[in-house]
Structure formats: structure tokens, C-alpha cells
Write a protein that holds these residues in place. Structure first.
Motif, PDB file in Angstrom:
ATOM      1  N   ARG A  67      43.565  41.374  40.122  1.00 30.54           N
ATOM      2  CA  ARG A  67      42.324  40.586  40.104  1.00 30.54           C
ATOM      3  C   ARG A  67      41.101  41.489  40.321  1.00 30.54           C
ATOM      4  O   ARG A  67      40.095  41.381  39.609  1.00 30.54           O
ATOM      5  N   GLU A  68      41.196  42.402  41.286  1.00 27.86           N
ATOM      6  CA  GLU A  68      40.073  43.288  41.566  1.00 27.86           C
ATOM      7  C   GLU A  68      39.912  44.343  40.481  1.00 27.86           C
ATOM      8  O   GLU A  68      38.792  44.708  40.098  1.00 27.86           O
ATOM      9  N   ILE A  69      41.029  44.822  39.949  1.00 25.96           N
ATOM     10  CA  ILE A  69      40.980  45.803  38.860  1.00 25.96           C
ATOM     11  C   ILE A  69      40.274  45.207  37.644  1.00 25.96           C
ATOM     12  O   ILE A  69      39.421  45.833  37.025  1.00 25.96           O
ATOM     13  N   LYS A  70      40.628  43.959  37.337  1.00 25.53           N
ATOM     14  CA  LYS A  70      40.056  43.279  36.169  1.00 25.53           C
ATOM     15  C   LYS A  70      38.534  43.186  36.253  1.00 25.53           C
ATOM     16  O   LYS A  70      37.837  43.263  35.235  1.00 25.53           O
ATOM     17  N   LYS A  71      38.006  43.034  37.456  1.00 26.11           N
ATOM     18  CA  LYS A  71      36.558  42.887  37.625  1.00 26.11           C
ATOM     19  C   LYS A  71      35.798  44.148  37.230  1.00 26.11           C
ATOM     20  O   LYS A  71      34.610  44.091  36.909  1.00 26.11           O
ATOM     21  N   GLN A  72      36.484  45.291  37.268  1.00 28.10           N
ATOM     22  CA  GLN A  72      35.795  46.565  37.117  1.00 28.10           C
ATOM     23  C   GLN A  72      36.083  47.292  35.802  1.00 28.10           C
ATOM     24  O   GLN A  72      35.580  48.381  35.582  1.00 28.10           O
ATOM     25  N   ILE A  73      36.903  46.683  34.924  1.00 26.99           N
ATOM     26  CA  ILE A  73      37.217  47.331  33.652  1.00 26.99           C
ATOM     27  C   ILE A  73      36.750  46.458  32.498  1.00 26.99           C
ATOM     28  O   ILE A  73      36.312  45.319  32.700  1.00 26.99           O
ATOM     29  N   HIS A  74      36.861  46.972  31.283  1.00 31.60           N
ATOM     30  CA  HIS A  74      36.277  46.277  30.130  1.00 31.60           C
ATOM     31  C   HIS A  74      37.260  46.063  28.987  1.00 31.60           C
ATOM     32  O   HIS A  74      36.856  45.656  27.903  1.00 31.60           O
ATOM     33  N   ILE A  75      38.530  46.366  29.209  1.00 33.64           N
ATOM     34  CA  ILE A  75      39.537  46.198  28.169  1.00 33.64           C
ATOM     35  C   ILE A  75      40.660  45.310  28.705  1.00 33.64           C
ATOM     36  O   ILE A  75      40.830  45.178  29.916  1.00 33.64           O
ATOM     37  N   PRO A  76      41.420  44.664  27.807  1.00 29.84           N
ATOM     38  CA  PRO A  76      42.510  43.791  28.251  1.00 29.84           C
ATOM     39  C   PRO A  76      43.550  44.546  29.082  1.00 29.84           C
ATOM     40  O   PRO A  76      43.856  45.707  28.813  1.00 29.84           O
ATOM     41  N   LEU A  77      44.077  43.856  30.077  1.00 30.99           N
ATOM     42  CA  LEU A  77      45.036  44.447  31.004  1.00 30.99           C
ATOM     43  C   LEU A  77      46.393  43.760  30.868  1.00 30.99           C
ATOM     44  O   LEU A  77      46.486  42.539  30.911  1.00 30.99           O
ATOM     45  N   VAL A  78      47.428  44.574  30.708  1.00 32.01           N
ATOM     46  CA  VAL A  78      48.798  44.079  30.562  1.00 32.01           C
ATOM     47  C   VAL A  78      49.575  44.417  31.822  1.00 32.01           C
ATOM     48  O   VAL A  78      49.526  45.562  32.298  1.00 32.01           O
ATOM     49  N   ALA A  79      50.290  43.453  32.353  1.00 33.54           N
ATOM     50  CA  ALA A  79      51.117  43.677  33.541  1.00 33.54           C
ATOM     51  C   ALA A  79      52.553  43.952  33.114  1.00 33.54           C
ATOM     52  O   ALA A  79      53.141  43.185  32.351  1.00 33.54           O
ATOM     53  N   ASP A  80      53.102  45.060  33.591  1.00 30.86           N
ATOM     54  CA  ASP A  80      54.457  45.481  33.241  1.00 30.86           C
ATOM     55  C   ASP A  80      55.415  45.060  34.351  1.00 30.86           C
ATOM     56  O   ASP A  80      55.322  45.539  35.487  1.00 30.86           O
ATOM     57  N   ILE A  81      56.330  44.148  34.001  1.00 34.95           N
ATOM     58  CA  ILE A  81      57.214  43.555  35.000  1.00 34.95           C
ATOM     59  C   ILE A  81      58.666  43.894  34.706  1.00 34.95           C
ATOM     60  O   ILE A  81      59.131  43.796  33.568  1.00 34.95           O
ATOM     61  N   HIS A  82      59.395  44.241  35.763  1.00 36.31           N
ATOM     62  CA  HIS A  82      60.842  44.410  35.653  1.00 36.31           C
ATOM     63  C   HIS A  82      61.511  43.573  36.743  1.00 36.31           C
ATOM     64  O   HIS A  82      61.106  43.615  37.907  1.00 36.31           O
ATOM     65  N   PHE A  83      62.511  42.810  36.354  1.00 33.73           N
ATOM     66  CA  PHE A  83      63.451  42.137  37.264  1.00 33.73           C
ATOM     67  C   PHE A  83      62.905  40.901  38.001  1.00 33.73           C
ATOM     68  O   PHE A  83      63.516  39.836  37.921  1.00 33.73           O
ATOM     69  N   ASP A  84      61.797  41.012  38.703  1.00 37.62           N
ATOM     70  CA  ASP A  84      61.376  39.901  39.569  1.00 37.62           C
ATOM     71  C   ASP A  84      60.415  38.968  38.832  1.00 37.62           C
ATOM     72  O   ASP A  84      59.246  39.300  38.618  1.00 37.62           O
ATOM     73  N   TYR A  85      60.900  37.800  38.462  1.00 40.62           N
ATOM     74  CA  TYR A  85      60.086  36.843  37.706  1.00 40.62           C
ATOM     75  C   TYR A  85      58.869  36.383  38.493  1.00 40.62           C
ATOM     76  O   TYR A  85      57.834  36.007  37.926  1.00 40.62           O
ATOM     77  N   ARG A  86      58.961  36.431  39.825  1.00 41.14           N
ATOM     78  CA  ARG A  86      57.835  35.992  40.660  1.00 41.14           C
ATOM     79  C   ARG A  86      56.631  36.926  40.494  1.00 41.14           C
ATOM     80  O   ARG A  86      55.486  36.480  40.598  1.00 41.14           O
ATOM     81  N   LEU A  87      56.909  38.187  40.222  1.00 38.30           N
ATOM     82  CA  LEU A  87      55.812  39.133  39.994  1.00 38.30           C
ATOM     83  C   LEU A  87      55.100  38.825  38.677  1.00 38.30           C
ATOM     84  O   LEU A  87      53.884  38.992  38.569  1.00 38.30           O
ATOM     85  N   ALA A  88      55.861  38.375  37.688  1.00 41.76           N
ATOM     86  CA  ALA A  88      55.249  37.997  36.411  1.00 41.76           C
ATOM     87  C   ALA A  88      54.322  36.808  36.600  1.00 41.76           C
ATOM     88  O   ALA A  88      53.197  36.773  36.070  1.00 41.76           O
ATOM     89  N   ILE A  89      54.777  35.832  37.351  1.00 43.11           N
ATOM     90  CA  ILE A  89      53.962  34.644  37.612  1.00 43.11           C
ATOM     91  C   ILE A  89      52.697  35.029  38.383  1.00 43.11           C
ATOM     92  O   ILE A  89      51.581  34.600  38.049  1.00 43.11           O
TER      93      ILE A  89
END
Length: 351
Positions: A67-89
Motif C-alpha cells: 500500500r505504501e509502495i504504491k503511493k510512491q511509484i508510477h507504474i503497475p505493481l504485481v505481487a508475486d505469491i507462492h504457497f500461501d493463498y492468504r498473502l494473495a488476498i
């Protein structure tokens, strides 16, 4: 499908697929939990030409940092998730513009559905990623080893799983460190998959081997019309990935803009530090917004002729050098003034 025919998918404020320009991606190598370091790296990558950035999300703290990273950048951000579905959510809830998962290692269908439902709620696309190294044992047995056919079947199984959950905002990524296997897999999947393809050669290696393998593999696929977004995976500074990706696209005529530097190989006639000079020129022109070709030649014998196809060039002599435009010598300067003279010409370029 060819890139003009794939489904257009929106990632943040950018569209890929459907004939949209091929987007260049990279991945941060900072700890995502360290917001300051991650933002600093992303801003450098943006300046170099990165258009979509991926961050590893191994912990809940990393997911919350998005959330904080998104505020300070200007390009789309992709989250890379392995194993834990809760992290994806959590990543989706904290602003990820896309998530990268392998549904096969997320868990049972109920967990996959929970992720898909959250993505649907937030209108966040899912990148289905399958690597040759994570191929299911059953497919390895079926095909007698890791094969392009097995990689494709695995990816299509995951795509169908998400489609059956009534979601079609999908990007597909199938990668292998085996260049020809990777190419074959993309050729096969492009015949049956309507979704945009994120292409690259995974674990391609260091700057030298990684660039060669990526250039060969990506070059073949892109030339065939495959690929909607690319990453040149290198063991090193992510900035090098952007430089390489831009040059691959430009070499194939898939991207315009920026100065192209051409230089001759050294030979016995070379009287200046051509290798150093060519590298200095390449670095020097990076911030000059011109769409021209600059030649760096090692001698005054063949320099003017060889530089004829370039818009402007320099050729070295003994302690001096020539400034050349369209094959015509326009100025002779001291060797130590070659770089500054060229830059001055470029900054005041009138064509």
C-alpha cells in the motif's frame, strides 16, 4: 494466438494484449518489507524504462507494505505469491494491480476460489505462472520427463480452473531455462490460449549468458508474433534487464525511440580506447530523447564509410578523432574532446 489477437487485459493504468505495445517488466530484488529501498529501486527502474514491476510477497508484512509502495511509484505493481493463498488476498487488498500465482501450489480449490473471488471483487487480473521446475510429477511421468507439452498442459489446467470460477482476467506465463523448450511451449500454447502471454527465459543466468539466452529465446518468440509483455531475467542489477529488453524490442523493430549506438570491433588499426569510448557513449546518450543512430568507429581509415548509415558518429585516430555526419567528416578534434563534442552535437541536434 498472435499478440494482436490475444485478449486485452488491464493492469493498473496499462493494457497488455490485444495488440497493445509490448510492456517491459522487471522484478525488485529488495526486501519488499523495506518500503524505502523498494521504492528507490522501482523509481530507478521506471526512469530506465520499466513499465510493470513485480515484488515478492513472502510475508504478511510484505503484503501490507504494498500500500505504501504504491503511493510512491508510477507504474503497475504485481505481487508475486507462492504457497500461501492468504498473502494473495492481502496483496490484492493492499493495492496490487495484478497477482502472480501458480494455482497448483496455492492449495485446494477452495483456496484458489478465495483468491479468485477477491481478484474479481477488486478487478485485479491473475497471472498464472508455471515453470518447468515446478511441473507436476504426474505430467513428468506422462511425458517421460519435463517437456514443452507437459508445461502447456499444466498451464492450461490452471487456466481452466480459474475460468470455471467465472473469471477471465488472466495472463499466462510459462517459463523454462531451456531456451528451445520454452520457445516450443509458447508455440504450442499460442494455438489454443486466448490470453496475453508474459514471456521470458527463467533462470537464464548472469549478465553474459542470461542476455544471450534471453535474446535468442525472446527474439524467436517475438519475431513469430508471440508475447504481450516481457522480462529479461538476469542474475544481477534489475536495471540491466530493462536495458536488454529495450534493445531486444528495438532490434526487432517492435519499439522506436532512443539513441541506438553501433560500434565497430577493434582491430590492429585502432589507436584509441574504443571499448571504453563505446561504453561511455552508450551511457552518455541514455538520457537524450532522440530517435537516431550513433556510430563509434575505431579508426579514420574505414570510419567515415562504415558510419555512413548512422546519423552521426565519431572515429578515432592517433590522439585525435573525427566527427562524422552521414558519412561526411565535419570536424577534427582532440581524442579527449570526442565525447564532449558528440554530446554537444546531440544536445543541439537539428537532424
Amino acid at each position: 494466438m498472435k499478440r494482436e489477437e490475444t485478449k486485452a487485459i488491464r493492469i493498473g493504468d496499462r493494457w497488455i494484449g490485444g495488440g497493445n505495445p509490448i510492456a517491459i517488466q522487471s522484478m525488485t530484488n529488495t526486501k519488499t518489507e523495506d518500503v524505502k529501498a523498494t521504492v528507490e529501486q522501482i523509481l530507478k527502474l521506471e526512469a530506465a524504462g520499466c513499465e510493470i514491476i513485480r515484488c515478492a510477497v513472502p510475508t504478511m508484512e510484505a503484503a501490507e507494505a504494498l500500500r505504501e509502495i504504491k503511493k510512491q511509484i508510477h507504474i503497475p505493481l504485481v505481487a508475486d505469491i507462492h504457497f500461501d493463498y492468504r498473502l494473495a488476498i492481502a496483496a490484492i487488498e493492499h493495492g496490487a494491480d495484478k497477482i502472480r500465482i501458480n494455482p497448483g501450489n496455492i492449495g485446494d480449490s477452495s483456496r484458489v476460489r478465495a483468491v479468485v473471488d477477491k481478484a474479481k471483487e477488486y478487478k485485479v487480473p491473475i497471472r498464472v505462472g508455471v515453470n518447468s521446475g515446478s511441473l507436476e510429477k504426474s505430467l513428468i511421468e506422462k511425458y517421460g520427463g519435463v517437456t514443452a507439452e507437459g508445461i502447456v498442459e499444466s498451464a492450461l489446467d490452471k487456466v481452466r480452473m480459474i475460468e470455471e470460477m467465472d473469471y477471465d482476467q488472466i495472463v499466462v506465463s510459462i517459463k523454462s531455462s531451456d531456451v528451445l523448450m520454452c520457445v516450443k511451449a509458447h508455440e504450442l500454447i499460442s494455438e489454443v490460449c486466448p490470453y496475453p502471454l508474459h514471456i521470458g527465459i527463467t533462470e537464464s543466468g548472469t549478465l553474459l549468458s542470461g542476455n544471450i539466452k534471453s535474446s535468442v529465446g525472446l527474439g524467436i518468440m517475438l519475431y513469430q508474433g508471440l508475447g504481450d509483455t516481457i522480462r529479461v531475467s538476469l542474475t544481477g542489477d534489475p536495471l540491466e534487464e530493462i536495458k536488454s529488453a529495450k534493445l531486444i524490442l528495438k532490434t526487432l523493430g517492435l519499439r522506436k525511440g532512443g539513441i541506438e549506438v553501433v560500434s565497430c570491433p577493434t582491430c590492429g588499426r585502432t589507436k584509441i580506447d574504443l571499448i571504453g569510448l563505446a561504453n561511455q557513449v552508450e551511457t552518455m546518450v541514455a538520457d537524450i530523447p532522440l530517435d537516431i543512430k550513433v556510430a563509434v568507429m575505431g579508426c579514420v581509415v574505414n570510419g567515415p564509410g562504415e558510419a555512413r548509415e548512422a546519423d552521426i558518429g565519431i572515429a578515432g585516430g592517433i590522439g585525435e578523432g573525427l566527427l562524422i555526419k552521414k558519412g561526411e567528416v565535419i570536424k577534427k578534434v582532440k581524442e579527449e574532446e570526442l565525447l564532449s563534442t558528440l554530446r554537444e552535437e546531440l544536445l543541439n541536434w537539428k537532424g
